[in-house]
Design a protein around this motif. Structure first.
Motif, PDB file in Angstrom:
ATOM      1  N   GLN A 193       0.874  -1.099   0.061  1.00 55.62           N
ATOM      2  CA  GLN A 193      -0.056   0.025  -0.043  1.00 55.62           C
ATOM      3  C   GLN A 193       0.934   1.429  -0.004  1.00 55.62           C
ATOM      4  O   GLN A 193       2.213   1.247   0.278  1.00 55.62           O
ATOM      5  N   PRO A 284      -5.369   6.818   2.566  1.00 53.59           N
ATOM      6  CA  PRO A 284      -4.853   6.078   1.406  1.00 53.59           C
ATOM      7  C   PRO A 284      -4.151   7.170   0.398  1.00 53.59           C
ATOM      8  O   PRO A 284      -4.919   8.153   0.306  1.00 53.59           O
ATOM      9  N   MET A 290      -9.266   2.356   0.459  1.00 58.00           N
ATOM     10  CA  MET A 290      -8.212   1.300   0.676  1.00 58.00           C
ATOM     11  C   MET A 290      -9.176   0.011   1.188  1.00 58.00           C
ATOM     12  O   MET A 290      -9.982   0.160   2.112  1.00 58.00           O
TER      13      MET A 290
END
Length: 319
Positions: A193, A284, A290
């Motif tokens: 991420q 995010p 996310m």
């Protein structure tokens, strides 16, 4: 004291349903002088609604009640959300799910939590108060909240749990087997991420990472001890982030990570960060939303605020 057992027939792929129900029925027969009842859930959030209703009904008659979540971490989360706000209600746990990570932290000693399958012993357990994690986010212009008992996983751990959630529906695939298959698949893809994480108002991480964990309990993924310093009763959230790193390096680190010994590795501070906090904000950076898991359940949000609620609910523990 009243006792209510809420069974999730879908937990553990349904294989524990008949066994635990038979055990509860035997418990009821063996304790005719105790008020013990058995209930089943039929769908999502049923356990939250039912436990809240049972707590309110008990309060009307001036009774205390232990409400046992018979399932996995998702069922425990649902019952905890129903128990919250009812001072006469106590959360109990009968671990018959796939991962059963929360119960590994329950009580004084860390372990598998198998003792909590002993129902007669549970009737004589001790009551204490434990922390909860409150998640807050905005959805369609409205603030949403949910309480988490064990932890939140984003990135590798979260993606693994999301994939395992699908794999364990396949025939002949166990809960542990689905997690190992998902680990292998996610190692091949190694999706992480890109996040901005703030802890107690200070920048904790900005940029790419492999995984991030905000935890109340110390385990995830069916026994991975990601946060060995976790304590359900200390009023703090564990926060761990592992930076994006080559697949081969993560494979080498994984056994130590799984065993709760990540920070025993020399120089690991260059790729991993850890702290404890009361308030966390996760945003995010690659997309408006996310995906992540909270207690094994899948969520998708934009910016996520995480706050600790110290001593938020009563819980039944075994010494």
């Amino acid at each position: 004291m009243k006792y209510a057992f809420i069974v999730n027939p879908a937990s553990g792929q349904g294989k524990h349903d008949r066994g635990i129900a038979a055990d509860i029925e035997e418990l009821i027969k063996g304790n005719p002088n105790r008020d013990i009842k058995l209930y089943y859930t039929r769908g999502e959030t049923d356990a939250t609604y039912l436990s809240g209703l049972l707590a309110e009904e008990a309060a009307m008659t001036g009774d205390d009640i232990v409400i046992f979540a018979c399932g996995g971490d998702g069922t425990v989360q649902e019952v905890a959300n129903g128990v919250y706000g009812h001072d006469n209600a106590v959360l109990g746990v009968v671990p018959v799910g796939s991962g059963n990570d929360f119960v590994r932290q329950l009580g004084i000693n860390k372990g598998s939590g198998k003792r909590y399958l002993n129902l007669p012993e549970q009737l004589d357990g001790m009551v204490t108060k434990m922390d909860l994690i409150r998640m807050s986010w905005i959805e369609k212009g409205e603030e949403k909240t949910r309480f988490i008992t064990n932890g939140i996983n984003i990135g590798f751990d979260g993606n693994t749990a999301i994939l395992a959630h699908s794999l364990k529906r396949l025939p002949l695939v166990s809960g542990t087997g689905s997690y190992l298959m998902a680990v292998a698949a996610n190692l091949a893809g190694k999706k992480g991420q890109k996040l901005r994480i703030t802890a107690d108002g200070k920048n904790f991480h900005t940029g790419k990472l492999l995984l991030a964990t905000a935890a109340n309990g110390g385990f995830c993924g069916g026994g991975v001890q990601s946060c060995p310093n976790a304590d359900l009763y200390d009023g703090l959230i564990e926060l761990l982030a592992i930076k994006d790193l080559p697949r081969r390096k993560f494979v080498a680190l994984f056994p130590k990570y799984k065993a709760g010994k990540l920070f025993s590795i020399r120089g690991v501070e260059d790729i991993a960060s850890y702290t404890q906090a009361k308030n966390i904000l996760i945003e995010p950076m690659l997309a408006p939303t996310m995906k992540f898991v909270g207690d094994g359940e899948i969520f998708e949000t934009g910016a996520l605020r995480i706050d600790v609620e110290p001593k938020a609910i009563k819980v039944l523990v075994l010494a």
